[in-house]
Scaffold this active site. Structure first.
Site, PDB file in Angstrom:
ATOM      1  N   HIS A 392       0.820  -1.219   0.000  1.00 60.27           N
ATOM      2  CA  HIS A 392       0.000   0.000   0.000  1.00 60.27           C
ATOM      3  C   HIS A 392       0.854   1.269   0.000  1.00 60.27           C
ATOM      4  O   HIS A 392       0.350   2.374  -0.233  1.00 60.27           O
ATOM      5  CB  HIS A 392      -0.925  -0.004   1.223  1.00 60.27           C
ATOM      6  CG  HIS A 392      -2.219   0.686   0.996  1.00 60.27           C
ATOM      7  ND1 HIS A 392      -2.476   1.473  -0.106  1.00 60.27           N
ATOM      8  CD2 HIS A 392      -3.356   0.732   1.746  1.00 60.27           C
ATOM      9  CE1 HIS A 392      -3.699   1.960  -0.025  1.00 60.27           C
ATOM     10  NE2 HIS A 392      -4.261   1.525   1.085  1.00 60.27           N
ATOM     11  N   ASP A 396      -2.287   2.306  -4.534  1.00 61.36           N
ATOM     12  CA  ASP A 396      -3.507   2.743  -3.859  1.00 61.36           C
ATOM     13  C   ASP A 396      -4.618   1.723  -4.057  1.00 61.36           C
ATOM     14  O   ASP A 396      -4.588   0.915  -4.990  1.00 61.36           O
ATOM     15  CB  ASP A 396      -3.959   4.106  -4.402  1.00 61.36           C
ATOM     16  CG  ASP A 396      -2.960   5.220  -4.094  1.00 61.36           C
ATOM     17  OD1 ASP A 396      -2.257   5.105  -3.062  1.00 61.36           O
ATOM     18  OD2 ASP A 396      -2.873   6.184  -4.881  1.00 61.36           O
TER      19      ASP A 396
END
Length: 421
Positions: A392, A396
């Protein structure tokens, strides 16, 4: 004249390995180029061939020892076979206890204080067991002391263990007369074995833990209707195999669909290097395959430039050579994205862990018929869950979901793969 057997070159930047197993014992006849030992590196197992024909001499190292490139493993005596010497060292293996009460592996059971009864039994019992035979003994739950070995010098082989396991259990003996003194309660037939982790398993464990400690891991899911791919495979599998010499599977479709999605979402194909993001204009797809030593991940180079047939041929070759331990270390280096198919083992859903420095991994799962709604009608379709685990820090949630949707669209309408849509 004795010839030294040295640790061969193991590959770029690899300077040491672990001796996994001796394939020849002192006194055994050895042919030129015949494997005499197995070495385990961080990625693969390598068999060491004999440089000359002759008789196996003394082992210079024991199973489990770390050896360096160029170091001596053993000696080969030129000429015919010689009788074995009683003092010749044996591999670091021990007998499996026939009843509970202690460990049962080559980690030093026979050297522990108070183990004299086990040592005495070993002197009269079967010859030392090889690692593969020990595993078979534990798997089938048989007593090695009751097995007559058919191997050299009466050694027990894996086939002997399997044959013993298939024999009907003997009828219980008549109850003995009551002892004059109370005997301790039996602990039953409980067994344990302590086995040192292979170098490959140690590397897998370390890298997976590093991925969890370093990356901000997150997994997103979707499902895909496999009806169109199954129909195409059913229709063309015979012609495909006849023309290309390989079976048409599902991985070829998923690799090509993933390559298309990676072009649309380049962050999924990128990696983090310090404070930089490294983007790749190519797709080197790592595919997880099983080997006797654990999961290995060879790389399909430039998979985006390949046809489905070329992908299937490459994966089939990887699978065969992984089982025989013939994969080369260079074939497992690099990779920009990984696909792991847990569905072949029956997995319904999972959260795979990325393979650093890659930033994402796609998990495939088993196909099962489920009720879904299509155009307002409840119908049965062969469905598969998809899982994308990703870092992450770089990818995204929107990009992860978009990637899976693009993949889903390509699988549900394989024509998109042909026209790159």
């Amino acid at each position: 004249m004795a010839t030294e057997v040295l640790v061969p070159t193991l590959g770029e930047s690899i300077t040491e390995a672990t001796l996994g197993e001796w394939l020849k014992q002192p006194g055994d006849t050895v042919a030129a180029d015949e494997p005499i030992a197995s070495l385990e590196t961080d990625k693969v197992s390598i068999e060491v061939p004999s440089p000359v024909a002759g008789t196996m001499g003394e082992h210079a190292v024991k199973v489990g020892d770390t050896v360096e490139v160029g170091g001596m493993l053993a000696t080969i005596d030129a000429g015919g076979a010689a009788p074995k010497q009683a003092s010749a060292p044996q591999p670091a293996v021990t007998e499996i206890p026939t009843s509970g009460g202690g460990p049962a592996d080559g980690a030093g059971y026979g050297d522990q204080p108070g183990a004299s009864s086990t040592d005495s039994a070993a002197a009269d019992g079967p010859a030392a067991l090889s690692p593969s035979v020990r595993r078979a003994v534990l798997e089938h739950g048989v007593d090695p002391a009751t097995i007559k070995g058919s191997g050299r010098d009466g050694r027990i082989t894996k086939e002997d263990v399997v044959a013993a396991a298939q024999k009907p259990a003997p009828a219980p003996a008549a109850a003995a007369a009551a002892p004059t003194a109370a005997a301790p309660a039996s602990t039953g037939d409980r067994k344990e074995e302590r086995v040192r982790m292979t170098r490959l398993r140690q590397t897998i464990a370390r890298r997976l833990k590093e991925a969890q400690n370093t990356a901000a891991l997150l997994t997103t899911f979707n499902d895909v209707d496999m009806n169109a791919v199954i129909a195409a495979r059913t229709k063309y599998k015979e012609l495909f195999e006849k023309k290309h010499g390989v079976r048409l599977g599902f991985m070829g479709f998923f690799v090509k669909a993933a390559c298309m999605a990676l072009k649309d979402i380049p962050n999924v194909n990128a990696s983090i290097d310090g404070d930089d993001i490294v983007y790749h204009d190519y797709a080197d797809i790592s595919v997880a395959v099983s080997s006797p030593g654990g999961l290995v991940v060879p790389v399909i180079r430039d998979a985006d430039q390949m046809s489905v047939a070329e992908v299937e041929k490459t994966i089939g070759d990887f699978g065969r050579r992984a089982k025989s331990g013939e994969l080369k270390m260079d074939e497992m280096k690099g990779g920009t994205f990984t696909i792991s198919n847990g569905g072949v083992f029956g997995s319904l859903m999972s959260t795979p862990i990325i393979n650093p420095p890659q930033s994402a991994v796609l998990g495939l799962h088993r196909i099962e018929d489920r009720a879904v709604v299509i155009d307002g009608q409840v119908v049965v379709r062969p469905m598969m869950y998809l899982a994308l685990s990703y870092d992450h820090r770089l990818i995204d949630g929107r990009e992860a979901v978009t990637f899976l949707v693009a993949l889903k669209n390509a699988i549900e309408d394989p024509t998109r793969i042909l026209i790159d849509l």
